[in-house]
Design an enzyme around this catalytic site. Structure first.
Site, short mmCIF file in Angstrom:
data_model
loop_
_atom_site.label_atom_id
_atom_site.label_comp_id
_atom_site.label_asym_id
_atom_site.label_seq_id
_atom_site.Cartn_x
_atom_site.Cartn_y
_atom_site.Cartn_z
N THR A 91 1.15 -1.40 -0.27
CA THR A 91 -0.17 0.37 0.25
C THR A 91 0.95 1.43 -0.25
OG1 THR A 91 -0.09 -0.55 2.81
CG2 THR A 91 -1.98 -1.69 1.52
N VAL B 81 6.47 2.79 -2.84
CA VAL B 81 7.09 2.11 -3.37
C VAL B 81 6.28 0.65 -4.34
CG1 VAL B 81 9.35 0.23 -4.00
CG2 VAL B 81 9.27 2.74 -2.83
N ARG C 11 -3.41 -1.64 9.58
CA ARG C 11 -4.02 -0.55 9.74
C ARG C 11 -4.75 -0.59 8.11
NH1 ARG C 11 0.63 1.72 11.25
NH2 ARG C 11 1.57 1.33 8.77
N ARG D 35 21.85 -3.90 3.85
CA ARG D 35 22.33 -4.05 2.25
C ARG D 35 23.68 -3.89 2.30
NH1 ARG D 35 19.55 2.21 1.45
NH2 ARG D 35 17.63 1.34 0.89
N CYS E 108 18.06 4.59 -3.36
CA CYS E 108 17.67 5.05 -4.98
C CYS E 108 18.89 5.66 -5.50
CB CYS E 108 16.08 6.03 -5.01
SG CYS E 108 16.25 7.19 -3.14
N GLN F 70 16.86 15.50 -4.34
CA GLN F 70 16.15 14.31 -4.74
C GLN F 70 15.03 15.10 -4.07
OE1 GLN F 70 20.46 12.38 -2.10
NE2 GLN F 70 17.72 10.80 -2.01
N GLY G 275 10.86 10.47 -2.42
CA GLY G 275 11.44 9.51 -1.48
C GLY G 275 11.96 9.30 -0.30
N HIS H 199 14.95 11.96 -8.77
CA HIS H 199 16.32 12.02 -8.55
C HIS H 199 17.25 13.21 -9.50
CE1 HIS H 199 14.93 10.96 -4.16
NE2 HIS H 199 15.47 10.22 -4.23
N ASN I 152 13.17 8.23 -9.15
CA ASN I 152 13.72 7.24 -7.69
C ASN I 152 12.42 6.29 -8.03
OD1 ASN I 152 11.90 9.86 -7.22
ND2 ASN I 152 12.33 9.61 -5.37
P1 A2P Z 1 0.48 0.72 6.10
O1 A2P Z 1 -0.32 1.18 4.35
O2 A2P Z 1 -0.45 -0.23 6.27
O3 A2P Z 1 1.37 1.47 7.29
P2 A2P Z 1 5.13 4.31 2.46
O4 A2P Z 1 7.02 4.38 2.97
O5 A2P Z 1 5.20 4.76 0.96
O6 A2P Z 1 4.61 5.29 3.78
O7 A2P Z 1 4.66 3.16 3.14
C1 A2P Z 1 5.22 1.64 3.98
C2 A2P Z 1 4.09 0.54 3.77
O8 A2P Z 1 4.90 -0.30 4.39
C3 A2P Z 1 2.94 0.50 3.49
O9 A2P Z 1 2.60 -0.38 2.83
C4 A2P Z 1 2.94 0.17 5.08
O10 A2P Z 1 1.72 -0.30 5.23
C5 A2P Z 1 4.15 -0.81 5.20
N1 A2P Z 1 4.34 -0.96 6.30
C6 A2P Z 1 4.35 0.05 7.12
N2 A2P Z 1 4.94 -0.79 8.54
C7 A2P Z 1 4.24 -2.36 8.70
C8 A2P Z 1 4.53 -2.97 9.59
N3 A2P Z 1 5.33 -3.19 11.12
N4 A2P Z 1 3.92 -4.63 9.00
C9 A2P Z 1 4.24 -4.33 7.59
N5 A2P Z 1 3.70 -3.52 7.08
C10 A2P Z 1 4.04 -2.14 7.58
#
Ligand code: A2P
Length: 339
Positions: free
Chosen positions: A12, A15, A40, A102, A131, A158, A162, A238, A311
Protein backbone atom coordinates in the site's frame (compact mmCIF):
# COMPACT_ATOMS: atom_id res chain seq x y z
CA UNK A 1 6.24 -23.17 -18.41
CA UNK A 2 6.33 -23.03 -14.63
CA UNK A 3 4.63 -20.09 -12.95
CA UNK A 4 5.81 -18.46 -9.76
CA UNK A 5 4.12 -16.95 -6.72
CA UNK A 6 5.20 -13.50 -5.60
CA UNK A 7 4.49 -11.64 -2.36
CA UNK A 8 4.53 -7.84 -2.14
CA UNK A 9 5.27 -6.56 1.37
CA UNK A 10 4.33 -2.90 1.83
CA UNK A 11 1.91 -3.11 -1.10
CA UNK A 12 0.00 0.00 0.00
CA UNK A 13 3.04 2.30 0.17
CA UNK A 14 4.67 4.62 -2.34
CA UNK A 15 7.03 1.95 -3.71
CA UNK A 16 4.50 -0.87 -3.19
CA UNK A 17 2.03 0.81 -5.54
CA UNK A 18 4.79 1.26 -8.09
CA UNK A 19 5.55 -2.47 -7.78
CA UNK A 20 1.96 -3.10 -8.92
CA UNK A 21 2.29 -0.74 -11.89
CA UNK A 22 5.65 -2.11 -13.07
CA UNK A 23 4.49 -5.73 -12.62
CA UNK A 24 1.39 -5.00 -14.75
CA UNK A 25 3.65 -3.62 -17.47
CA UNK A 26 6.23 -6.40 -17.39
CA UNK A 27 3.92 -9.44 -17.10
CA UNK A 28 6.18 -11.88 -15.27
CA UNK A 29 5.28 -15.58 -15.37
CA UNK A 30 3.36 -15.41 -12.09
CA UNK A 31 0.50 -17.64 -10.95
CA UNK A 32 -0.43 -15.79 -7.76
CA UNK A 33 0.38 -12.51 -6.10
CA UNK A 34 -0.05 -11.94 -2.37
CA UNK A 35 -0.28 -8.39 -1.04
CA UNK A 36 0.82 -7.61 2.52
CA UNK A 37 0.89 -4.43 4.61
CA UNK A 38 0.36 -3.48 8.24
CA UNK A 39 -2.77 -4.38 10.25
CA UNK A 40 -4.06 -0.88 9.38
CA UNK A 41 -4.51 -1.92 5.74
CA UNK A 42 -5.63 -5.53 6.22
CA UNK A 43 -8.84 -6.17 4.26
CA UNK A 44 -8.28 -3.25 1.89
CA UNK A 45 -9.12 -4.10 -1.75
CA UNK A 46 -6.62 -3.22 -4.48
CA UNK A 47 -7.36 -3.65 -8.18
CA UNK A 48 -4.41 -5.31 -9.92
CA UNK A 49 -3.96 -7.40 -13.09
CA UNK A 50 -7.67 -7.23 -13.81
CA UNK A 51 -8.56 -8.72 -10.43
CA UNK A 52 -9.33 -7.40 -6.99
CA UNK A 53 -6.74 -8.34 -4.37
CA UNK A 54 -7.30 -8.16 -0.62
CA UNK A 55 -4.41 -6.84 1.45
CA UNK A 56 -3.36 -9.22 4.22
CA UNK A 57 -1.66 -8.35 7.49
CA UNK A 58 2.05 -9.08 7.59
CA UNK A 59 2.77 -11.42 10.51
CA UNK A 60 4.94 -14.42 11.42
CA UNK A 61 2.66 -16.97 9.79
CA UNK A 62 1.39 -14.97 6.79
CA UNK A 63 3.72 -16.69 4.30
CA UNK A 64 2.68 -20.21 5.36
CA UNK A 65 0.90 -22.54 2.94
CA UNK A 66 1.20 -20.18 -0.05
CA UNK A 67 4.22 -21.64 -1.91
CA UNK A 68 5.72 -18.17 -2.37
CA UNK A 69 8.95 -18.08 -4.41
CA UNK A 70 9.88 -14.39 -4.22
CA UNK A 71 8.91 -11.61 -1.77
CA UNK A 72 9.47 -8.01 -2.74
CA UNK A 73 9.78 -5.99 0.49
CA UNK A 74 9.28 -2.24 0.76
CA UNK A 75 7.85 -1.61 4.21
CA UNK A 76 10.75 0.11 5.99
CA UNK A 77 13.93 -1.14 7.68
CA UNK A 78 12.37 -2.36 10.90
CA UNK A 79 9.81 -4.52 9.09
CA UNK A 80 12.53 -5.97 6.85
CA UNK A 81 14.87 -6.71 9.74
CA UNK A 82 12.11 -8.66 11.45
CA UNK A 83 10.26 -10.35 8.57
CA UNK A 84 12.85 -10.89 5.79
CA UNK A 85 14.63 -13.67 7.78
CA UNK A 86 11.23 -15.28 8.50
CA UNK A 87 10.41 -15.32 4.78
CA UNK A 88 13.91 -16.56 3.87
CA UNK A 89 13.64 -19.38 6.45
CA UNK A 90 10.60 -20.60 4.51
CA UNK A 91 12.59 -20.86 1.27
CA UNK A 92 11.37 -17.54 -0.15
CA UNK A 93 13.93 -15.28 -1.87
CA UNK A 94 13.47 -11.80 -0.42
CA UNK A 95 14.39 -8.78 -2.53
CA UNK A 96 14.48 -6.01 0.02
CA UNK A 97 14.14 -2.34 -0.74
CA UNK A 98 15.04 -1.07 2.74
CA UNK A 99 18.52 -0.29 4.06
CA UNK A 100 18.33 -3.07 6.67
CA UNK A 101 20.45 -5.68 4.86
CA UNK A 102 22.41 -3.73 2.26
CA UNK A 103 25.79 -3.72 3.95
CA UNK A 104 25.56 -7.28 5.30
CA UNK A 105 28.46 -9.18 3.68
CA UNK A 106 26.17 -12.21 3.19
CA UNK A 107 23.66 -10.14 1.20
CA UNK A 108 24.24 -9.18 -2.45
CA UNK A 109 23.50 -5.52 -3.22
CA UNK A 110 22.43 -5.42 -6.84
CA UNK A 111 21.83 -3.09 -9.76
CA UNK A 112 21.33 -5.54 -12.64
CA UNK A 113 23.10 -3.38 -15.25
CA UNK A 114 26.15 -3.26 -12.98
CA UNK A 115 26.52 -6.50 -10.98
CA UNK A 116 23.83 -9.00 -11.95
CA UNK A 117 26.45 -11.72 -11.38
CA UNK A 118 26.05 -11.14 -7.61
CA UNK A 119 22.36 -12.15 -7.60
CA UNK A 120 23.09 -15.88 -7.41
CA UNK A 121 25.34 -15.45 -4.37
CA UNK A 122 22.26 -14.83 -2.23
CA UNK A 123 21.46 -16.83 0.89
CA UNK A 124 17.78 -15.93 0.93
CA UNK A 125 17.99 -12.12 0.92
CA UNK A 126 19.04 -9.78 -1.91
CA UNK A 127 19.18 -6.04 -1.21
CA UNK A 128 18.04 -3.28 -3.51
CA UNK A 129 20.32 -0.25 -3.12
CA UNK A 130 19.35 3.25 -2.07
CA UNK A 131 17.59 5.17 -4.87
CA UNK A 132 20.38 7.77 -5.18
CA UNK A 133 23.04 5.07 -5.38
CA UNK A 134 21.23 3.08 -8.08
CA UNK A 135 21.13 5.87 -10.65
CA UNK A 136 24.69 6.95 -9.83
CA UNK A 137 26.29 3.54 -10.33
CA UNK A 138 24.49 2.97 -13.65
CA UNK A 139 26.45 6.00 -14.92
CA UNK A 140 29.70 5.28 -13.04
CA UNK A 141 30.09 1.61 -13.98
CA UNK A 142 31.07 2.17 -17.65
CA UNK A 143 33.55 4.88 -16.60
CA UNK A 144 35.07 2.64 -13.93
CA UNK A 145 35.43 -0.19 -16.47
CA UNK A 146 37.06 2.00 -19.15
CA UNK A 147 39.13 4.53 -17.24
CA UNK A 148 39.19 3.49 -13.56
CA UNK A 149 37.62 5.82 -11.02
CA UNK A 150 39.85 7.49 -8.46
CA UNK A 151 37.44 9.83 -6.65
CA UNK A 152 33.75 10.77 -6.75
CA UNK A 153 31.98 13.86 -5.35
CA UNK A 154 28.20 13.44 -5.16
CA UNK A 155 25.76 16.35 -4.71
CA UNK A 156 22.12 15.31 -4.90
CA UNK A 157 18.79 17.05 -5.45
CA UNK A 158 16.23 14.50 -4.22
CA UNK A 159 12.47 14.39 -4.68
CA UNK A 160 10.05 14.21 -1.76
CA UNK A 161 8.57 10.91 -3.01
CA UNK A 162 11.81 9.32 -1.76
CA UNK A 163 10.50 9.96 1.76
CA UNK A 164 7.33 7.90 1.12
CA UNK A 165 3.71 9.00 1.26
CA UNK A 166 4.38 11.31 4.22
CA UNK A 167 7.19 13.15 2.43
CA UNK A 168 5.01 13.57 -0.64
CA UNK A 169 2.19 14.93 1.46
CA UNK A 170 4.51 17.49 3.17
CA UNK A 171 5.16 19.13 -0.22
CA UNK A 172 1.56 18.85 -1.40
CA UNK A 173 0.21 20.39 1.81
CA UNK A 174 3.15 22.78 2.19
CA UNK A 175 2.13 24.43 -1.09
CA UNK A 176 -1.18 25.24 0.65
CA UNK A 177 0.62 26.70 3.67
CA UNK A 178 0.41 23.74 6.07
CA UNK A 179 3.26 22.93 8.47
CA UNK A 180 5.41 19.86 7.64
CA UNK A 181 4.85 16.54 9.41
CA UNK A 182 7.59 14.35 7.94
CA UNK A 183 10.45 16.82 7.43
CA UNK A 184 11.90 19.00 10.22
CA UNK A 185 11.35 22.17 8.14
CA UNK A 186 9.04 23.23 5.30
CA UNK A 187 10.06 21.64 2.00
CA UNK A 188 7.97 23.90 -0.24
CA UNK A 189 10.13 26.77 -1.53
CA UNK A 190 13.07 25.33 0.39
CA UNK A 191 16.02 22.89 0.22
CA UNK A 192 16.98 20.64 3.13
CA UNK A 193 20.61 19.44 3.26
CA UNK A 194 19.37 16.67 5.52
CA UNK A 195 18.17 13.24 4.35
CA UNK A 196 17.83 10.49 6.97
CA UNK A 197 19.53 10.97 10.35
CA UNK A 198 22.78 12.75 11.18
CA UNK A 199 25.71 10.53 12.20
CA UNK A 200 28.67 11.22 14.51
CA UNK A 201 30.95 12.15 11.58
CA UNK A 202 28.64 15.02 10.55
CA UNK A 203 27.37 13.19 7.47
CA UNK A 204 23.77 12.06 7.11
CA UNK A 205 22.97 8.37 6.85
CA UNK A 206 21.83 8.95 3.25
CA UNK A 207 25.28 10.34 2.41
CA UNK A 208 27.05 7.39 4.00
CA UNK A 209 24.69 4.99 2.19
CA UNK A 210 25.77 6.49 -1.14
CA UNK A 211 29.45 6.20 -0.23
CA UNK A 212 29.38 2.65 1.14
CA UNK A 213 26.87 1.20 -1.32
CA UNK A 214 28.76 2.57 -4.34
CA UNK A 215 31.92 0.82 -3.14
CA UNK A 216 30.08 -2.45 -2.54
CA UNK A 217 28.24 -2.49 -5.89
CA UNK A 218 31.31 -1.52 -7.93
CA UNK A 219 33.33 -4.04 -5.89
CA UNK A 220 36.07 -1.53 -5.09
CA UNK A 221 36.66 -0.57 -1.45
CA UNK A 222 39.52 1.74 -2.46
CA UNK A 223 37.21 4.28 -4.17
CA UNK A 224 37.41 7.73 -2.60
CA UNK A 225 33.89 9.16 -2.39
CA UNK A 226 32.20 12.06 -0.64
CA UNK A 227 28.55 13.12 -0.76
CA UNK A 228 26.12 15.90 0.12
CA UNK A 229 22.47 14.87 -0.21
CA UNK A 230 19.71 17.46 -0.39
CA UNK A 231 15.91 17.20 -0.38
CA UNK A 232 14.36 19.63 -2.88
CA UNK A 233 10.73 20.59 -3.59
CA UNK A 234 10.29 18.18 -6.51
CA UNK A 235 7.66 15.42 -6.37
CA UNK A 236 9.26 12.84 -8.65
CA UNK A 237 12.83 12.20 -9.77
CA UNK A 238 16.23 12.55 -8.17
CA UNK A 239 18.95 14.65 -9.84
CA UNK A 240 22.65 14.33 -9.08
CA UNK A 241 25.72 16.33 -9.89
CA UNK A 242 28.55 13.79 -10.00
CA UNK A 243 32.15 14.94 -10.21
CA UNK A 244 34.47 12.07 -11.14
CA UNK A 245 38.25 11.93 -11.16
CA UNK A 246 39.48 9.16 -13.43
CA UNK A 247 42.67 7.12 -13.21
CA UNK A 248 43.41 7.44 -16.93
CA UNK A 249 43.22 10.29 -19.43
CA UNK A 250 40.15 10.29 -21.69
CA UNK A 251 38.83 11.73 -24.91
CA UNK A 252 35.54 13.52 -24.15
CA UNK A 253 33.66 12.36 -27.26
CA UNK A 254 34.79 8.77 -26.66
CA UNK A 255 33.64 9.02 -23.02
CA UNK A 256 30.23 10.29 -24.16
CA UNK A 257 29.97 7.38 -26.59
CA UNK A 258 30.78 4.95 -23.78
CA UNK A 259 28.01 6.46 -21.64
CA UNK A 260 25.63 6.36 -24.57
CA UNK A 261 26.35 2.64 -25.16
CA UNK A 262 25.97 1.65 -21.49
CA UNK A 263 22.97 -0.50 -20.50
CA UNK A 264 20.10 1.33 -18.82
CA UNK A 265 21.66 4.73 -19.49
CA UNK A 266 20.44 7.38 -21.95
CA UNK A 267 22.72 10.24 -22.97
CA UNK A 268 20.68 13.47 -23.18
CA UNK A 269 23.31 16.10 -23.78
CA UNK A 270 22.72 18.84 -26.31
CA UNK A 271 23.25 22.20 -24.58
CA UNK A 272 22.81 24.11 -27.85
CA UNK A 273 19.20 22.90 -27.89
CA UNK A 274 18.73 23.26 -24.11
CA UNK A 275 18.70 19.49 -23.78
CA UNK A 276 19.81 17.93 -20.53
CA UNK A 277 18.17 15.46 -18.14
CA UNK A 278 15.37 16.80 -15.96
CA UNK A 279 13.12 15.10 -13.38
CA UNK A 280 9.92 15.94 -15.27
CA UNK A 281 11.22 14.06 -18.31
CA UNK A 282 12.54 11.10 -16.32
CA UNK A 283 9.20 10.59 -14.58
CA UNK A 284 7.67 7.18 -15.28
CA UNK A 285 10.75 6.03 -17.22
CA UNK A 286 12.91 3.06 -16.29
CA UNK A 287 16.13 4.49 -17.74
CA UNK A 288 18.76 6.63 -16.07
CA UNK A 289 19.52 9.87 -17.95
CA UNK A 290 22.94 11.53 -18.12
CA UNK A 291 23.91 14.92 -19.55
CA UNK A 292 26.00 18.07 -18.99
CA UNK A 293 28.99 15.80 -19.60
CA UNK A 294 32.03 18.06 -19.50
CA UNK A 295 35.66 18.06 -18.53
CA UNK A 296 36.51 19.18 -14.99
CA UNK A 297 39.35 21.51 -15.87
CA UNK A 298 40.50 21.84 -12.26
CA UNK A 299 42.08 18.35 -12.16
CA UNK A 300 44.12 16.15 -14.53
CA UNK A 301 41.48 13.72 -15.61
CA UNK A 302 38.08 14.77 -14.32
CA UNK A 303 34.57 14.83 -15.69
CA UNK A 304 31.28 16.32 -14.49
CA UNK A 305 27.98 14.49 -15.01
CA UNK A 306 24.34 15.37 -14.35
CA UNK A 307 22.36 12.20 -13.69
CA UNK A 308 18.56 11.99 -13.33
CA UNK A 309 16.14 9.08 -12.80
CA UNK A 310 12.67 8.34 -11.49
CA UNK A 311 13.53 7.45 -7.90
CA UNK A 312 10.45 5.28 -7.37
CA UNK A 313 10.90 3.36 -10.63
CA UNK A 314 14.60 2.73 -11.40
CA UNK A 315 15.49 3.92 -7.90
CA UNK A 316 13.22 1.36 -6.25
CA UNK A 317 10.40 -0.68 -7.84
CA UNK A 318 11.88 -1.29 -11.30
CA UNK A 319 15.31 -2.26 -9.99
CA UNK A 320 13.72 -4.70 -7.51
CA UNK A 321 11.56 -6.25 -10.23
CA UNK A 322 14.54 -6.47 -12.64
CA UNK A 323 16.32 -8.53 -9.95
CA UNK A 324 13.24 -10.77 -9.69
CA UNK A 325 13.23 -11.18 -13.49
CA UNK A 326 16.89 -12.24 -13.44
CA UNK A 327 16.13 -14.82 -10.75
CA UNK A 328 13.15 -16.20 -12.65
CA UNK A 329 15.17 -16.40 -15.90
CA UNK A 330 17.84 -18.32 -14.02
CA UNK A 331 15.30 -20.72 -12.51
CA UNK A 332 13.73 -21.20 -15.94
CA UNK A 333 17.10 -22.00 -17.51
CA UNK A 334 17.82 -24.51 -14.72
CA UNK A 335 14.44 -26.11 -15.30
CA UNK A 336 15.04 -26.28 -19.06
CA UNK A 337 18.39 -27.99 -18.41
CA UNK A 338 16.68 -30.53 -16.14
CA UNK A 339 14.08 -31.43 -18.75
P1 A2P B 1 0.32 0.51 5.73
O1 A2P B 1 -0.16 1.25 4.50
O2 A2P B 1 -0.63 -0.51 6.20
O3 A2P B 1 0.83 1.43 6.80
P2 A2P B 1 5.47 4.43 2.57
O4 A2P B 1 6.94 4.37 2.86
O5 A2P B 1 5.14 4.87 1.23
O6 A2P B 1 4.72 5.19 3.62
O7 A2P B 1 4.94 2.90 2.67
C1 A2P B 1 5.21 2.05 3.73
C2 A2P B 1 4.60 0.66 3.45
O8 A2P B 1 5.06 -0.22 4.48
C3 A2P B 1 3.09 0.64 3.53
O9 A2P B 1 2.59 -0.36 2.67
C4 A2P B 1 2.86 0.25 4.98
O10 A2P B 1 1.60 -0.35 5.23
C5 A2P B 1 3.93 -0.77 5.16
N1 A2P B 1 4.28 -0.96 6.57
C6 A2P B 1 4.72 -0.04 7.44
N2 A2P B 1 4.91 -0.60 8.67
C7 A2P B 1 4.56 -1.90 8.55
C8 A2P B 1 4.53 -3.01 9.45
N3 A2P B 1 4.91 -2.90 10.72
N4 A2P B 1 4.10 -4.20 8.97
C9 A2P B 1 3.74 -4.34 7.69
N5 A2P B 1 3.74 -3.33 6.79
C10 A2P B 1 4.15 -2.13 7.20
Amino acid sequence: MKKYNIALVGATGMVGRKFLQVLEERQLPVANYYLFASARSAGKKIPFMGREYTVEELNESCFDGKDIHIALFSAGGETSRRFAPIAASKGIVVIDNSSAWRMDPQVPLVVPEVNSQDILKHKGIIANPNCSTIQAVVALKPLHDHYGIKRVVYSTYQAVSGAGMDGYSDLEKGIQGHAPKKFPHPIFSNCLPHIDVFLDNGYTKEEMKMIEETRKILGDQSLRITATTVRVPVFHGHSESINVELEREFDLSELKQILSDAPGLVLADDPARNQYPMPIQAQDKDDVFVGRVRRDESVDSGVNLWVVADNIRKGAATNTIQIAQHLISYWESKEAEGR
